[in-house]
Every structure is written in C-alpha cells, then in structure tokens.
Design an enzyme around this catalytic site. Structure first.
Site, PDB file in Angstrom:
ATOM      1  N   ASP A   1      -0.650  61.429 -14.095  1.00  0.00           N
ATOM      2  CA  ASP A   1      -1.010  60.032 -13.834  1.00  0.00           C
ATOM      3  C   ASP A   1      -2.352  59.651 -14.446  1.00  0.00           C
ATOM      4  O   ASP A   1      -3.104  60.499 -14.915  1.00  0.00           O
ATOM      5  CB  ASP A   1      -1.013  59.754 -12.316  1.00  0.00           C
ATOM      6  CG  ASP A   1      -1.701  60.860 -11.505  1.00  0.00           C
ATOM      7  OD1 ASP A   1      -2.425  61.686 -12.104  1.00  0.00           O
ATOM      8  OD2 ASP A   1      -1.522  60.899 -10.282  1.00  0.00           O
TER       9      ASP A   1
ATOM     10  N   ASP B   1      -1.481  61.359   2.427  1.00  0.00           N
ATOM     11  CA  ASP B   1      -0.284  60.623   2.836  1.00  0.00           C
ATOM     12  C   ASP B   1       0.999  61.260   2.291  1.00  0.00           C
ATOM     13  O   ASP B   1       2.066  60.671   2.350  1.00  0.00           O
ATOM     14  CB  ASP B   1      -0.388  59.153   2.390  1.00  0.00           C
ATOM     15  CG  ASP B   1      -0.557  59.011   0.876  1.00  0.00           C
ATOM     16  OD1 ASP B   1      -0.508  60.045   0.156  1.00  0.00           O
ATOM     17  OD2 ASP B   1      -0.743  57.876   0.403  1.00  0.00           O
TER      18      ASP B   1
ATOM     19  N   GLU C   1       3.167  56.849  -3.988  1.00  0.00           N
ATOM     20  CA  GLU C   1       2.739  56.549  -2.626  1.00  0.00           C
ATOM     21  C   GLU C   1       3.950  56.437  -1.699  1.00  0.00           C
ATOM     22  O   GLU C   1       5.084  56.315  -2.160  1.00  0.00           O
ATOM     23  CB  GLU C   1       1.965  55.215  -2.638  1.00  0.00           C
ATOM     24  CG  GLU C   1       0.743  55.217  -3.557  1.00  0.00           C
ATOM     25  CD  GLU C   1      -0.445  56.016  -3.013  1.00  0.00           C
ATOM     26  OE1 GLU C   1      -0.221  57.085  -2.412  1.00  0.00           O
ATOM     27  OE2 GLU C   1      -1.585  55.569  -3.204  1.00  0.00           O
TER      28      GLU C   1
ATOM     29  N   HIS D   1       1.643  62.036  -0.845  1.00  0.00           N
ATOM     30  CA  HIS D   1       2.079  61.625  -2.196  1.00  0.00           C
ATOM     31  C   HIS D   1       1.978  62.769  -3.202  1.00  0.00           C
ATOM     32  O   HIS D   1       1.175  63.685  -3.047  1.00  0.00           O
ATOM     33  CB  HIS D   1       1.312  60.392  -2.695  1.00  0.00           C
ATOM     34  CG  HIS D   1      -0.130  60.609  -3.020  1.00  0.00           C
ATOM     35  ND1 HIS D   1      -1.084  59.616  -2.891  1.00  0.00           N
ATOM     36  CD2 HIS D   1      -0.805  61.684  -3.472  1.00  0.00           C
ATOM     37  CE1 HIS D   1      -2.256  60.079  -3.266  1.00  0.00           C
ATOM     38  NE2 HIS D   1      -2.123  61.345  -3.615  1.00  0.00           N
TER      39      HIS D   1
HETATM   40  P1  PGA Z   1      -7.198  66.110  -4.248  1.00  0.00           P
HETATM   41  O1  PGA Z   1      -6.070  65.010  -4.578  1.00  0.00           O
HETATM   42  O2  PGA Z   1      -6.796  67.354  -4.981  1.00  0.00           O
HETATM   43  O3  PGA Z   1      -8.466  65.534  -4.787  1.00  0.00           O
HETATM   44  O4  PGA Z   1      -7.198  66.289  -2.784  1.00  0.00           O
HETATM   45  C1  PGA Z   1      -4.723  65.359  -4.480  1.00  0.00           C
HETATM   46  C2  PGA Z   1      -3.844  64.121  -4.626  1.00  0.00           C
HETATM   47  O5  PGA Z   1      -4.213  63.036  -4.171  1.00  0.00           O
HETATM   48  O6  PGA Z   1      -2.745  64.257  -5.185  1.00  0.00           O
END
Ligand code: PGA
Length: 271
Positions: free
Chosen positions: A67, A136, A143, A138
């Site tokens: 992404d 959450d 999302e 995702h």
């Molecule tokens: P993080 O993000 O590794 O910074 O916790 C993971 C994500 O949101 O997919």
C-alpha cells in the site's frame, strides 16, 4: 494456519527474516510482497545484515508493496516508498526496475490500481507475502468492511488508523485520509503468507483473526481460508488466544510426525 509464538519482538523479526531468506535462496527470482509499519522493521534489518555480512543475493528479487498513501510523493518521509527505501531497498542489491510500490501521485489512481494488478500477474503472482495487522484487524489498508474479494483500489482510512499513524506525522490533520492498497482478494492469491504481529495492542485483532469468524469486519480473518499461512507473533500479541496451548503443542510435536512416518516406512519395508 500455523501459529508460532515467539518470546520476544526480536525473535518474531528474526524468524520472519529467516523465512524470507530461505525463500530467496531457494528461488532467487522470488516475487515478494512487502509490508510497511513498525512490525517488519526488525525483519528488514536482519535481511540487510544477511545481505551485507552473509552475501544474501537479492539481484533477481521482485517486490510488490501492499500500500501507499494517496497524495504523498516518494520523497515524503512518511510515504511508504520512502520507508521502504530507507529501511530496506537502499541497503540491499535489489534492482530498481524490480521494485513496485503503489504510486501515491498517480493522476488516475483507479487506472493505476488496475495496472498494479496487471504487473503482479505479469510477474507470475506473489510467491511470499509479508503482512502486519492493524489494531482493527486490517491487512494492507483493507479496513473493516472491505470486501473479502476486493482488488487493489483506493480506500478511505478509518479514524482509528489515522490516529494510529498520526505518531509518524507532525499533526493528525497531516495524515492522509486515502490510500491505495492491494485488496483482500489480491492478498489471498499469494502462494504463501506470513503475518507478523507484536505487542499487546495487537492481541485482540490476532484473536479475532485466528479464532473469530471469517468476516469482512476483521479482514485478516480471511487468512483462515488460505492453505499456507504462518502467523509469527510474540507472547503479548498472543495474549488473547484461547487455543494458545494447542498452537504451542503443535510446534512442540512438529518434527515428531516425521518420526512416525519413517517408522511406518520401515515397518512396510520390513526393515
Ligand atoms: P504497525 O502497523 O506494524 O506499525 O503496527 C501494522 C498495520 O497497520 O498493518
């Protein structure tokens, strides 16, 4: 789903890096799906070490990132293109033309998303996809509520994700509201998937993804439908798993299955 619980964050990163390195050794022209965020950082550092000290060769590697924020140029320190450059690409011998990160500046993002999918297909599909997980649940920027069949597209980020990511920006208002992300359907097509998660803030999402129903409300739960997924998580991220003892039992017995099979072969052959 194979659930591997490691004692520390560092051990999660090292296990992740070892799996990636094994795949690169077996198939130098590996098509590798990559994630950003704080979780894979240790794994990337370890891959850099393996390249610089052990000569691990990435010259044939092809990468596709999950992404990118819509509106951020690759020179923006918070863009995922910049993150990848700083934390992995510029330290290893991956070829520029083999790197793919969604363009945050695409003039026609919808058309761009279609071409990103076509590029993945042309490369032969993703062999190994690295994932993190959001609080959450995702994966990528898919999302809650994202279609489990979704493809690469523009996604509106939740307020929770914007808050989570505000720590990297000067102010919350600066966090982009949109991103281009591989879809859940795109991710599901990877031949093998490893998801890394660490820390107590991920415990609920991990429990929902592994032991909850498969639902668009926790997009990581779709991994239950995939036949080659490994979750590598630390004790804290495993904190809310109900069948945690069973996952550990599986790991303890993993190699004994070979003993059982070789005993059967010996009996069959009268040895
Ligand atoms: P993080 O993000 O590794 O910074 O916790 C993971 C994500 O949101 O997919």
């Amino acid at each position: 789903m194979e659930v591997i619980i490691e004692p520390t964050r560092k051990a999660v990163g090292i296990r992740g890096a070892n799996i990636i390195a094994d795949h690169v050794l077996r198939k130098p022209a590996l098509v590798l799906g990559l994630a950003t965020g704080s979780t894979p950082l240790i794994a990337y550092r370890e891959l850099i070490r393996k390249h610089q000290e052990g000569g691990l060769d990435f010259s044939k590697l092809v990468t596709f990132n999950l992404d990118e924020y819509l509106g951020l140029p690759p020179t923006h320190p918070q863009s995922y293109a910049y993150f990848m450059e700083e934390n992995l690409f510029r330290h290893i011998n991956v070829h520029r033309q083999n790197i793919h990160v969604p363009s945050g500046l695409a003039l026609d993002p919808h058309e761009f998303c279609g071409s990103y999918e076509a590029d993945i297909k042309r490369a032969g599909g993703i062999d190994l996809q690295v994932l993190g997980i959001g609080r959450d649940g995702h994966i990528g920027f898919n999302e809650p509520g994202s279609s489990l069949g979704s493809r690469t597209r523009v996604k509106t980020l939740t307020k929770e994700t914007i808050e989570d990511n505000a720590r990297f920006f000067e102010a919350e208002q600066e966090v982009p509201r949109f991103a281009i992300t591989m879809g859940v359907g795109t991710i599901r097509e990877a031949r093998k998937i490893i998801l890394l998660a660490t820390g107590p803030s991920k415990a609920e999402a991990i429990a929902a993804a592994v032991e909850g129903p498969v639902a668009a409300s926790v997009t990581a739960s779709v991994l239950q439908l995939h036949n080659d997924v490994m979750l590598i998580i630390d004790e804290e991220a495993a904190g809310k798993l109900k069948r945690r003892n069973y996952y550990q039992w599986i790991q303890e017995n993993k190699y004994q299955v070979h003993d059982v099979i070789s005993r059967q072969i010996r009996v069959r052959l009268g040895m």
